[in-house]
Write a protein that holds these residues in place. Structure first.
Motif, PDB file in Angstrom:
ATOM      1  N   SER A 535      66.731 131.802  54.473  1.00  0.00           N
ATOM      2  CA  SER A 535      66.792 131.428  53.055  1.00  0.00           C
ATOM      3  C   SER A 535      66.034 132.421  52.178  1.00  0.00           C
ATOM      4  N   ALA A 536      64.920 132.951  52.712  1.00  0.00           N
ATOM      5  CA  ALA A 536      64.096 133.889  51.933  1.00  0.00           C
ATOM      6  C   ALA A 536      64.746 135.260  51.802  1.00  0.00           C
ATOM      7  N   LEU A 537      65.766 135.540  52.617  1.00  0.00           N
ATOM      8  CA  LEU A 537      66.410 136.862  52.585  1.00  0.00           C
ATOM      9  C   LEU A 537      67.057 137.173  51.242  1.00  0.00           C
ATOM     10  N   SER A 538      67.405 136.144  50.472  1.00  0.00           N
ATOM     11  CA  SER A 538      68.049 136.388  49.177  1.00  0.00           C
ATOM     12  C   SER A 538      67.100 137.039  48.180  1.00  0.00           C
ATOM     13  N   GLN A 539      65.772 136.897  48.386  1.00  0.00           N
ATOM     14  CA  GLN A 539      64.785 137.454  47.449  1.00  0.00           C
ATOM     15  C   GLN A 539      63.904 138.535  48.072  1.00  0.00           C
ATOM     16  N   PHE A 540      63.756 138.511  49.399  1.00  0.00           N
ATOM     17  CA  PHE A 540      62.800 139.414  50.036  1.00  0.00           C
ATOM     18  C   PHE A 540      63.421 140.135  51.239  1.00  0.00           C
ATOM     19  N   GLN A 541      62.795 141.273  51.580  1.00  0.00           N
ATOM     20  CA  GLN A 541      63.131 141.952  52.828  1.00  0.00           C
ATOM     21  C   GLN A 541      62.334 141.262  53.934  1.00  0.00           C
ATOM     22  N   VAL A 542      63.038 140.682  54.894  1.00  0.00           N
ATOM     23  CA  VAL A 542      62.368 139.903  55.942  1.00  0.00           C
ATOM     24  C   VAL A 542      62.816 140.390  57.320  1.00  0.00           C
ATOM     25  N   GLN A 543      61.860 140.536  58.221  1.00  0.00           N
ATOM     26  CA  GLN A 543      62.198 140.883  59.602  1.00  0.00           C
ATOM     27  C   GLN A 543      61.360 140.006  60.537  1.00  0.00           C
ATOM     28  N   LEU A 544      62.030 139.355  61.477  1.00  0.00           N
ATOM     29  CA  LEU A 544      61.380 138.454  62.428  1.00  0.00           C
ATOM     30  C   LEU A 544      60.739 139.264  63.555  1.00  0.00           C
ATOM     31  N   VAL A 545      59.550 138.830  63.997  1.00  0.00           N
ATOM     32  CA  VAL A 545      58.801 139.549  65.036  1.00  0.00           C
ATOM     33  C   VAL A 545      58.250 138.555  66.060  1.00  0.00           C
ATOM     34  N   THR A 546      58.311 138.913  67.332  1.00  0.00           N
ATOM     35  CA  THR A 546      57.545 138.192  68.358  1.00  0.00           C
ATOM     36  C   THR A 546      56.656 139.225  69.046  1.00  0.00           C
ATOM     37  N   LEU A 547      55.463 138.803  69.474  1.00  0.00           N
ATOM     38  CA  LEU A 547      54.508 139.732  70.084  1.00  0.00           C
ATOM     39  C   LEU A 547      54.761 139.921  71.574  1.00  0.00           C
ATOM     40  N   GLU A 548      55.695 139.147  72.118  1.00  0.00           N
ATOM     41  CA  GLU A 548      56.144 139.323  73.492  1.00  0.00           C
ATOM     42  C   GLU A 548      57.534 138.701  73.586  1.00  0.00           C
ATOM     43  N   LYS A 549      58.267 139.053  74.621  1.00  0.00           N
ATOM     44  CA  LYS A 549      59.622 138.506  74.771  1.00  0.00           C
ATOM     45  C   LYS A 549      59.533 136.996  74.907  1.00  0.00           C
ATOM     46  N   ASN A 550      60.141 136.290  73.953  1.00  0.00           N
ATOM     47  CA  ASN A 550      60.036 134.835  73.891  1.00  0.00           C
ATOM     48  C   ASN A 550      61.300 134.196  74.463  1.00  0.00           C
ATOM     49  N   GLU A 551      61.147 133.571  75.633  1.00  0.00           N
ATOM     50  CA  GLU A 551      62.306 132.963  76.295  1.00  0.00           C
ATOM     51  C   GLU A 551      62.882 131.798  75.498  1.00  0.00           C
ATOM     52  N   THR A 552      62.078 131.199  74.634  1.00  0.00           N
ATOM     53  CA  THR A 552      62.568 130.084  73.809  1.00  0.00           C
ATOM     54  C   THR A 552      63.736 130.533  72.935  1.00  0.00           C
ATOM     55  N   LEU A 553      63.727 131.808  72.547  1.00  0.00           N
ATOM     56  CA  LEU A 553      64.779 132.318  71.676  1.00  0.00           C
ATOM     57  C   LEU A 553      66.112 132.486  72.403  1.00  0.00           C
ATOM     58  N   ASP A 554      66.091 132.365  73.749  1.00  0.00           N
ATOM     59  CA  ASP A 554      67.330 132.549  74.518  1.00  0.00           C
ATOM     60  C   ASP A 554      68.110 131.255  74.720  1.00  0.00           C
ATOM     61  N   PHE A 555      67.582 130.127  74.232  1.00  0.00           N
ATOM     62  CA  PHE A 555      68.298 128.853  74.386  1.00  0.00           C
ATOM     63  C   PHE A 555      69.576 128.859  73.557  1.00  0.00           C
ATOM     64  N   ASP A 556      70.580 128.154  74.064  1.00  0.00           N
ATOM     65  CA  ASP A 556      71.874 128.105  73.382  1.00  0.00           C
ATOM     66  C   ASP A 556      71.760 127.497  71.982  1.00  0.00           C
ATOM     67  N   GLU A 557      70.783 126.613  71.802  1.00  0.00           N
ATOM     68  CA  GLU A 557      70.646 125.963  70.487  1.00  0.00           C
ATOM     69  C   GLU A 557      70.148 126.922  69.409  1.00  0.00           C
ATOM     70  N   ILE A 558      69.592 128.055  69.819  1.00  0.00           N
ATOM     71  CA  ILE A 558      69.097 129.049  68.853  1.00  0.00           C
ATOM     72  C   ILE A 558      70.241 130.020  68.560  1.00  0.00           C
ATOM     73  N   PRO A 559      70.824 129.969  67.387  1.00  0.00           N
ATOM     74  CA  PRO A 559      71.968 130.835  67.066  1.00  0.00           C
ATOM     75  C   PRO A 559      71.603 132.314  67.128  1.00  0.00           C
ATOM     76  N   LEU A 560      72.334 133.069  67.926  1.00  0.00           N
ATOM     77  CA  LEU A 560      72.101 134.503  68.033  1.00  0.00           C
ATOM     78  C   LEU A 560      72.303 135.188  66.687  1.00  0.00           C
ATOM     79  N   SER A 561      73.218 134.638  65.884  1.00  0.00           N
ATOM     80  CA  SER A 561      73.498 135.228  64.572  1.00  0.00           C
ATOM     81  C   SER A 561      72.248 135.240  63.674  1.00  0.00           C
TER      82      SER A 561
END
Length: 666
Positions: A535-561
């Motif tokens: 939602s914030a992308l419409s006003q700001f430059q935003v980039q998501l960061v994790t400090l290590e490979k987060n396996e939680t992000l690989d769940f099917d419920e987390i949209p790759l898009s």
């Protein structure tokens, strides 16, 4: 007689006039970062010669100002005048200069060292080493020989216990005690008794102590010497101030992390000392740093080069592998067959995979024409024990050029300690523990904190605004940020444990990339955070960061898009490699082992091949490590020296792209 006296006086007058007409000084324009010590060295005078002619210089030098530097007759006259006015003050200055100007060190000769290399190491000359060690010029160096080396102290070098040395040297001259500097818990009675005085005699010599005896007071012990407390304390204070800080010029691509490690200060303390660091670390900055800072000769953030192109194949090199096969245990296990053990013993499987990759590396090195001799020993190790000490005791390691292994941290540290007598490089292949620093120990696996710091180095290099969303359960992550990166802005979570759009927007900046670190294993918080950030992308430059490979992000419920839209960044010690060279290794491994290599097999190849190729560089393994970073199939090797040990900081910053691929961020 009267005429003779008149002639002599006239002659002295004329001599004085002649001296006065000679220019006894030169003007020097102060350059950026230049110190009194550096200027004094340049003109072969002492710092105190400059202080005499430029009293304000004791408070520091300003760029482009001009100061006077005495030369020739002017220098002699200044010294002569000072000698008449305050002979004891000159003694004080001589003692201070003596304490800080030079030092004598010893060096134990190690295998393969030469006089030139030792002279270069300590910033001295071959002639100076010959002068201090006459036998070396006649007979040459011998392994284990102890050399005496006189080394000039630089303004960037920490001076140990200088104030105490000055204090001790001032209390006596020509063997006669003149002064006593009051220490904690000392009494007038005890001091008087020590020097054969009565308390009243001590008080008569030092009226200021009749009411109170202060720590640090310089007590006069004889009527024949002046009361010089202020003079001595001023000189001591000057030494203390001059030795507290130094000026350090930031090198290209140097990072905040390296500055904190070298200085021993936190990022917050460094910024307090150097406010300009708020805008990031920039090459050429002149920073005020503690004089205890230790900057090594290892280049920071070295560029990866193809070290195969610079091989020297003239002489045979020896590599030793310590592999934890534990063959005696396998042979004595009458219950399980070897096949059963292989199915259940993960550590043994990992060892065999690594070893298989190492064998491919050895074959590849020999295919390049490298005359490498390899010895392999069973280290028979558990987490706290190994057979390494016994192996080293029974075998000759004096000509070994490098050792890979053992696997466990405590065992590899013990190996480095045992082989330090030969200065043999010992490479830890798999442990990511920080461990104890040994000058011959090379941790080839980046530790978890260094992996995180590489991510911060990347964000800071982009001049980004860094925000963090930290799960309350991630207390260690919050503590890491607080201790190492206090400038990171922490997002607040509401009573439901979720982040709000209003709070996130209040932390963002419109003219910068807003890097948002997400530290959580909660799928609910992940989904909430991704929705808010998109939602914030419409006003700001935003980039998501994790400090290590987060396996939680690989769940099917987390949209790759969502991850690709937010261009997810994360640090990794490995990366997928689809180059022709990588495919050759994979196919060769499969041909020999009937299976494609896993990450341990690839690591075995990468570590072993990198070590062998570095052994065959012009100046050997250690110099190659100091000079160049390298990349093999999946791993990067970029060593830095911190606290006396060597650590691989070769980390990839990986980036999710719109085409659903993951590539190295640039």
């Amino acid at each position: 007689m009267k005429h003779f006296v008149t002639v002599v006086i006239s002659g002295l007058f004329l001599s004085n006039v002649a001296f006065a007409q000679t220019k006894n000084y030169i003007e020097h324009k102060v350059e950026k970062g230049e110190t009194v010590v550096q200027i004094a060295k340049k003109y072969s005078v002492t710092p105190y010669d400059i202080y005499r002619m430029n009293p304000d210089s004791q408070n520091g030098l300003k760029e482009n100002t001009k100061i006077l530097v005495p030369t020739g007759v002017g220098k002699m006259l200044a010294a002569k005048a000072d000698d008449k006015k305050a002979p004891f003050k000159e003694v004080v200055k001589d003692k201070v200069k003596e304490a800080v100007a030079t030092k004598t060190i010893t060096h134990t000769v190690e295998p393969k060292e030469g006089v030139y290399g030792i002279a270069k190491k300590y910033g001295t000359t071959i002639e100076a080493i010959y002068k201090s060690n006459p036998s070396v010029e006649k007979e040459g160096l011998k392994i284990g020989q102890v050399l005496t080396i006189n080394v000039p102290k630089t303004d960037k070098e920490p001076v140990k216990n200088t104030v105490q040395e000055v204090k001790q040297s001032l209390v006596s001259t020509n063997g006669k005690t003149l002064y006593h500097i009051v220490e904690a818990k000392e009494t007038k009675f005890g001091i008087a008794k020590k020097y054969g005085l009565s308390v009243s005699e001590l008080e008569d010599l030092n009226p200021a102590i009749k009411e109170n005896l202060e720590i640090g007071y310089n007590l006069r012990l004889s009527k024949n010497v002046p009361a010089v407390q202020k003079t001595i304390e001023k000189e001591i204070e000057k030494v203390a101030v001059n030795n507290k800080y130094m000026t350090y010029e930031v090198k290209p691509k140097e990072t905040m992390y390296r500055l904190t490690k070298s200085s021993g200060l936190s990022e917050e303390q460094l910024i307090a000392l150097n406010p300009e660091l708020k805008d990031g670390v920039k090459a050429g900055m002149q920073l005020k740093m503690p004089n205890t800072s230790k900057f090594d000769d290892v280049k920071a953030n070295k560029v990866s080069v193809d070290i195969v192109k610079t091989l020297k194949k003239d002489n045979e090199k020896e590599l030793v592998l310590f592999m934890p096969f534990n063959l005696d245990r396998i042979a004595s296990d009458s219950v399980r067959t070897t096949q059963e053990r292989l199915r259940s013993d993960k550590f043994l499987n990992m060892t065999l995979d690594f070893y298989a990759g190492a064998l491919i590396a050895i074959d590849s090195a020999r295919a390049l024409g490298l005359p490498v001799k390899v010895r392999i020993f069973d280290s028979k190790e558990t987490k706290n024990n190994s057979a390494v000490a016994a192996v080293i005791d029974k075998n000759n390691f004096s000509n070994t050029d490098a050792v890979i292994g053992p696997f466990f941290q405590s065992n590899v540290e013990n190996t480095a300690s045992l082989l330090s007598q030969y200065n043999t490089p010992v490479i830890s292949p798999l442990s990511n523990e920080k461990g104890k620093p040994y000058s011959n120990l090379f941790q080839s696996m980046p530790n978890s904190d260094d992996v995180k710091r590489k991510m911060f180095d990347y964000m800071q290099s982009k001049n980004g605004n860094i925000i963090a969303i930290v799960d309350p359960k991630k207390g260690s992550s919050r503590q890491f940020l607080k201790e190492n990166y206090p400038s990171v802005r922490l997002a607040e979570l509401n009573e439901k444990g979720a982040v709000t759009l209003e709070n996130i927007k209040s932390l963002m900046e419109a003219d910068k990339v807003n890097f948002v670190i997400l530290e959580t294993e909660s799928k609910t918080l992940v989904l909430n955070s991704l929705n808010i950030l998109v939602s914030a992308l419409s006003q700001f430059q935003v980039q998501l960061v994790t400090l290590e490979k987060n396996e939680t992000l690989d769940f099917d419920e987390i949209p790759l898009s969502r991850l690709t839209k937010l261009r997810l960044l994360y640090p990794s010690v490995t990366k997928d490699n689809e180059t022709p060279e990588a495919l050759v290794f994979a196919n060769t491994f499969k041909k020999k082992n009937n299976i494609f290599p896993n990450r341990f097999a690839t690591r075995g190849f990468d570590v072993t091949f990198d070590v062998i190729v570095r052994m065959f560089q012009e100046n050997g393994f250690k110099e190659s490590v100091n000079e160049n970073a390298s990349e093999q199939v999946e791993n990067k090797f970029d060593y830095t020296s911190l606290g006396g040990g060597y650590y691989n900081t070769g980390v990839y910053i990986m980036n999710y792209n719109d085409d659903l691929t993951v590539k190295e961020a640039k």
